[in-house]
Design a protein around this motif. Structure first.
Motif, PDB file in Angstrom:
ATOM      1  N   GLY A 248     -21.340   9.237  14.540  1.00 28.76           N
ATOM      2  CA  GLY A 248     -20.931   8.311  15.591  1.00 28.76           C
ATOM      3  C   GLY A 248     -20.153   7.112  15.088  1.00 28.76           C
ATOM      4  N   ARG A 249     -20.123   6.886  13.773  1.00 29.63           N
ATOM      5  CA  ARG A 249     -19.377   5.803  13.145  1.00 29.63           C
ATOM      6  C   ARG A 249     -18.879   6.285  11.789  1.00 29.63           C
ATOM      7  NH1 ARG A 249     -20.164   0.235  14.337  1.00 29.63           N
ATOM      8  NH2 ARG A 249     -21.233   0.043  16.310  1.00 29.63           N
ATOM      9  N   ALA A 250     -17.738   5.781  11.371  1.00 32.17           N
ATOM     10  CA  ALA A 250     -17.223   6.153  10.052  1.00 32.17           C
ATOM     11  C   ALA A 250     -16.169   5.147   9.635  1.00 32.17           C
ATOM     12  CB  ALA A 250     -16.631   7.554  10.086  1.00 32.17           C
ATOM     13  N   SER A 251     -15.915   5.083   8.342  1.00 28.23           N
ATOM     14  CA  SER A 251     -14.818   4.263   7.835  1.00 28.23           C
ATOM     15  C   SER A 251     -14.133   5.011   6.701  1.00 28.23           C
ATOM     16  CB  SER A 251     -15.317   2.898   7.359  1.00 28.23           C
ATOM     17  OG  SER A 251     -16.174   3.033   6.254  1.00 28.23           O
ATOM     18  N   VAL A 252     -12.871   4.696   6.499  1.00 30.39           N
ATOM     19  CA  VAL A 252     -12.092   5.358   5.453  1.00 30.39           C
ATOM     20  C   VAL A 252     -10.903   4.477   5.084  1.00 30.39           C
ATOM     21  CG1 VAL A 252     -10.570   6.637   7.037  1.00 30.39           C
ATOM     22  CG2 VAL A 252     -11.050   7.571   4.770  1.00 30.39           C
ATOM     23  N   ARG A 253     -10.483   4.585   3.849  1.00 34.62           N
ATOM     24  CA  ARG A 253      -9.220   3.987   3.414  1.00 34.62           C
ATOM     25  C   ARG A 253      -8.232   5.131   3.245  1.00 34.62           C
ATOM     26  NH1 ARG A 253      -9.621  -1.423   1.044  1.00 34.62           N
ATOM     27  NH2 ARG A 253     -11.804  -2.017   1.154  1.00 34.62           N
ATOM     28  N   LEU A 254      -7.078   4.965   3.874  1.00 37.88           N
ATOM     29  CA  LEU A 254      -6.022   5.973   3.809  1.00 37.88           C
ATOM     30  C   LEU A 254      -4.682   5.292   3.584  1.00 37.88           C
ATOM     31  CD1 LEU A 254      -6.841   8.223   6.922  1.00 37.88           C
ATOM     32  CD2 LEU A 254      -7.196   8.822   4.524  1.00 37.88           C
ATOM     33  N   ILE A 255      -3.696   6.094   3.314  1.00 36.33           N
ATOM     34  CA  ILE A 255      -2.308   5.638   3.365  1.00 36.33           C
ATOM     35  C   ILE A 255      -1.773   6.098   4.715  1.00 36.33           C
ATOM     36  CG2 ILE A 255       0.018   5.859   2.407  1.00 36.33           C
ATOM     37  CD1 ILE A 255      -1.870   4.378   0.542  1.00 36.33           C
ATOM     38  N   ASN A 256      -1.331   5.151   5.525  1.00 35.38           N
ATOM     39  CA  ASN A 256      -0.678   5.454   6.790  1.00 35.38           C
ATOM     40  C   ASN A 256       0.801   5.115   6.658  1.00 35.38           C
ATOM     41  OD1 ASN A 256      -2.737   6.547   8.291  1.00 35.38           O
ATOM     42  ND2 ASN A 256      -3.113   4.744   9.537  1.00 35.38           N
ATOM     43  N   TYR A 257       1.563   5.468   7.668  1.00 39.46           N
ATOM     44  CA  TYR A 257       3.001   5.244   7.656  1.00 39.46           C
ATOM     45  C   TYR A 257       3.440   4.555   8.938  1.00 39.46           C
ATOM     46  CZ  TYR A 257       3.334   8.116   3.528  1.00 39.46           C
ATOM     47  OH  TYR A 257       3.191   8.584   2.247  1.00 39.46           O
ATOM     48  N   ARG A 258       4.325   3.584   8.769  1.00 36.90           N
ATOM     49  CA  ARG A 258       4.909   2.898   9.914  1.00 36.90           C
ATOM     50  C   ARG A 258       6.005   3.790  10.525  1.00 36.90           C
ATOM     51  NH1 ARG A 258       2.594  -1.924   8.483  1.00 36.90           N
ATOM     52  NH2 ARG A 258       2.902  -2.562   6.321  1.00 36.90           N
ATOM     53  N   ALA A 259       6.456   3.413  11.684  1.00 35.61           N
ATOM     54  CA  ALA A 259       7.503   4.177  12.373  1.00 35.61           C
ATOM     55  C   ALA A 259       8.762   4.306  11.516  1.00 35.61           C
ATOM     56  CB  ALA A 259       7.841   3.515  13.704  1.00 35.61           C
ATOM     57  N   ASP A 260       9.028   3.295  10.677  1.00 32.18           N
ATOM     58  CA  ASP A 260      10.231   3.344   9.834  1.00 32.18           C
ATOM     59  C   ASP A 260      10.022   4.122   8.534  1.00 32.18           C
ATOM     60  OD1 ASP A 260       8.728   1.641   8.206  1.00 32.18           O
ATOM     61  OD2 ASP A 260      10.054  -0.089   8.471  1.00 32.18           O
ATOM     62  N   GLY A 261       8.816   4.712   8.350  1.00 29.24           N
ATOM     63  CA  GLY A 261       8.536   5.522   7.174  1.00 29.24           C
ATOM     64  C   GLY A 261       7.884   4.780   6.022  1.00 29.24           C
ATOM     65  N   GLU A 262       7.707   3.471   6.155  1.00 31.66           N
ATOM     66  CA  GLU A 262       7.069   2.679   5.092  1.00 31.66           C
ATOM     67  C   GLU A 262       5.566   2.991   5.039  1.00 31.66           C
ATOM     68  OE1 GLU A 262       6.044  -1.966   3.928  1.00 31.66           O
ATOM     69  OE2 GLU A 262       7.114  -1.526   5.782  1.00 31.66           O
ATOM     70  N   ALA A 263       5.085   3.305   3.844  1.00 26.92           N
ATOM     71  CA  ALA A 263       3.658   3.585   3.649  1.00 26.92           C
ATOM     72  C   ALA A 263       2.886   2.276   3.509  1.00 26.92           C
ATOM     73  CB  ALA A 263       3.461   4.432   2.392  1.00 26.92           C
ATOM     74  N   TYR A 264       1.642   2.271   3.990  1.00 30.54           N
ATOM     75  CA  TYR A 264       0.783   1.101   3.819  1.00 30.54           C
ATOM     76  C   TYR A 264      -0.671   1.556   3.730  1.00 30.54           C
ATOM     77  CZ  TYR A 264      -0.069   1.447   8.904  1.00 30.54           C
ATOM     78  OH  TYR A 264      -0.407   1.884  10.164  1.00 30.54           O
ATOM     79  N   PRO A 265      -1.465   0.932   2.840  1.00 28.85           N
ATOM     80  CA  PRO A 265      -2.886   1.266   2.755  1.00 28.85           C
ATOM     81  C   PRO A 265      -3.640   0.612   3.913  1.00 28.85           C
ATOM     82  CG  PRO A 265      -2.343  -0.390   1.124  1.00 28.85           C
ATOM     83  CD  PRO A 265      -1.059  -0.028   1.826  1.00 28.85           C
ATOM     84  N   VAL A 266      -4.561   1.346   4.495  1.00 24.69           N
ATOM     85  CA  VAL A 266      -5.276   0.858   5.664  1.00 24.69           C
ATOM     86  C   VAL A 266      -6.758   1.219   5.579  1.00 24.69           C
ATOM     87  CG1 VAL A 266      -4.784   2.935   7.045  1.00 24.69           C
ATOM     88  CG2 VAL A 266      -5.200   0.783   8.202  1.00 24.69           C
ATOM     89  N   LEU A 267      -7.588   0.304   6.048  1.00 25.12           N
ATOM     90  CA  LEU A 267      -9.010   0.565   6.233  1.00 25.12           C
ATOM     91  C   LEU A 267      -9.209   0.837   7.711  1.00 25.12           C
ATOM     92  CD1 LEU A 267     -12.040   0.580   5.465  1.00 25.12           C
ATOM     93  CD2 LEU A 267     -12.021  -1.906   5.841  1.00 25.12           C
TER      94      LEU A 267
END
Length: 154
Positions: free
Chosen positions: A103-122
């Motif tokens: 019912g709850r979880a957390s993760v750190r991933l690399i996501n991408y913005r619309a312009d293709g720039e990668a960013y680390p996210v919690l």
């Protein structure tokens, strides 16, 4: 662009306030209006039991600013639209499995913005409790851009 950094006690208080708001909201509109005022990137999804995964039902302005997509380009799509070549798919699958199981979880991933720039996210997510029969079908996710890459911390 970096979203506000919140320490654990502030985040916990915000989540408690959201929980209270959701339980006492008079309707979906009240909750979405509240989420739009929150200064943390937030998305609401369905449970997405099928192979295409969950679908985004709402993204607040902070989420749109973080990822660079306008709301109209996020709603109806899977959060996978934010993933790309450096996103750890195994971590993403484990996150989704933990969310469904606990019912709850957390993760750190690399996501991408619309312009293709990668960013680390919690990403911290949980079931969205609105006091309705549809609660088990809704999820809420708070996203925070972080300085350290996945594999460290949460």
């Amino acid at each position: 662009m970096t979203s506000p950094k919140l320490d654990a006690p502030i985040r916990t208080m915000l989540e408690a306030a959201l929980d209270c708001c959701f339980r006492n909201a008079s309707g979906r509109h009240d909750v979405l209006q509240f989420l739009d005022a929150v200064r943390i990137p937030v998305i609401v999804t369905d449970a997405g039991a099928g192979p295409s995964g969950p679908k985004i039902l709402h993204a607040n302005a902070e989420m749109c600013a973080l990822c660079g997509y306008p709301r109209a380009q996020l709603v109806g799509r899977s959060p996978r639209v934010l993933q790309g070549p450096a996103t750890d798919r195994a971590r993403a699958r484990a996150f989704r499995a933990a969310l469904e199981t606990h019912g709850r979880a957390s993760v750190r991933l690399i996501n991408y913005r619309a312009d293709g720039e990668a960013y680390p996210v919690l990403i911290r997510a949980g079931r969205l409790d609105l006091g309705t029969r549809l609660d088990d079908q809704l999820r809420i996710a708070f996203e925070t851009e972080v300085a350290d890459p996945p594999g460290r911390g949460a």
